[in-house]
Design an enzyme around this catalytic site. Sequence first.
Site, PDB file in Angstrom:
ATOM      1  N   HIS A   1       1.574  -1.277   0.029  1.00 46.91           N
ATOM      2  CA  HIS A   1       0.019  -0.033   0.035  1.00 46.91           C
ATOM      3  C   HIS A   1       1.460   1.099   0.028  1.00 46.91           C
ATOM      4  O   HIS A   1       2.320   1.288   0.664  1.00 46.91           O
ATOM      5  CB  HIS A   1      -0.872   0.039   1.298  1.00 46.91           C
ATOM      6  CG  HIS A   1      -1.994   1.032   1.061  1.00 46.91           C
ATOM      7  ND1 HIS A   1      -1.775   2.771   1.455  1.00 46.91           N
ATOM      8  CD2 HIS A   1      -3.170   1.118   0.661  1.00 46.91           C
ATOM      9  CE1 HIS A   1      -3.039   3.248   1.605  1.00 46.91           C
ATOM     10  NE2 HIS A   1      -3.819   2.014   0.936  1.00 46.91           N
TER      11      HIS A   1
ATOM     12  N   GLU B   1      -4.439   2.350  -7.251  1.00 51.92           N
ATOM     13  CA  GLU B   1      -4.981   3.273  -6.190  1.00 51.92           C
ATOM     14  C   GLU B   1      -3.633   4.350  -7.149  1.00 51.92           C
ATOM     15  O   GLU B   1      -2.888   4.288  -6.281  1.00 51.92           O
ATOM     16  CB  GLU B   1      -4.674   2.903  -5.366  1.00 51.92           C
ATOM     17  CG  GLU B   1      -5.627   1.828  -4.812  1.00 51.92           C
ATOM     18  CD  GLU B   1      -5.667   1.373  -3.206  1.00 51.92           C
ATOM     19  OE1 GLU B   1      -6.590   1.432  -2.447  1.00 51.92           O
ATOM     20  OE2 GLU B   1      -4.106   1.067  -2.311  1.00 51.92           O
TER      21      GLU B   1
END
Length: 260
Positions: A105, A179
Amino acid sequence: MPPLPPPPREKRLLGTSLKMYFDLPTTLQYISAVVQLAPAAEAANIDLFVIPDFVTLLPSAEKLKGTGIILGAQDCYSEDKGAFTGEVSPLVLKQAGVGVVELGHAERRRLFGETDADVAKKAAAVVRNGMTPLICIGEKNKSNIASQAVGIAVSECKPQILTALSGLPDDADVILAYEPVWAIGASEPAGADHVVAVVQNLRALVEETGRKGRTRIVYGGSAGPGTFGKLREGVDGLFLGRFAHDVGNLKKVIEEMGEK
């Protein structure tokens, strides 16, 4: 002779990470509420997953048992055992009932200095232990010129993907969570045309590797109710953030994704 029915579509994917927003009782209350959505997810042909914090994995696994909802973890280490104080073993995660492990992430890359090579080692460990890596990818830089923006995104995501896939068995099941870093936590997601174009390019990139395993691509980055309808031509599902911490919003997204 009547026309043949279309082949069944690939099972869509929907999930959320709780990051470190909830305390222990709130997390377990949330998991109990998500369990009530299992029949709706099954009816909509959706693989639903939820990623709590590490401390609540075991009680969450008990609550999710038999529901079909996949339990996820927010990270792991690249080794199964050893003198690695403070790290979390992928072997133990598997034993705890985890099916999906989130890796790479943007927060882990930014705050803890994780590299593409680190993510690749962790992804290999996840697959080695019979789980599915959910590898977060995305560009940091943004352009207001559409054609440039897509090119920037693909060029920044390419090494992230190829490095992660390089250490995996050819038939491994993989999830890529696209993302854009600049869209994470924003009030609005990235534009639909941008996301669809980038994902189509990334899917072609994966296909060029010739791998046989299933690779599903989901969109994150401020996704929520109304997002999937705009992106259905490009993505296999959504990876939700704070929007889904309201179970009512999660239910709405399940309903949207279940539509033909």
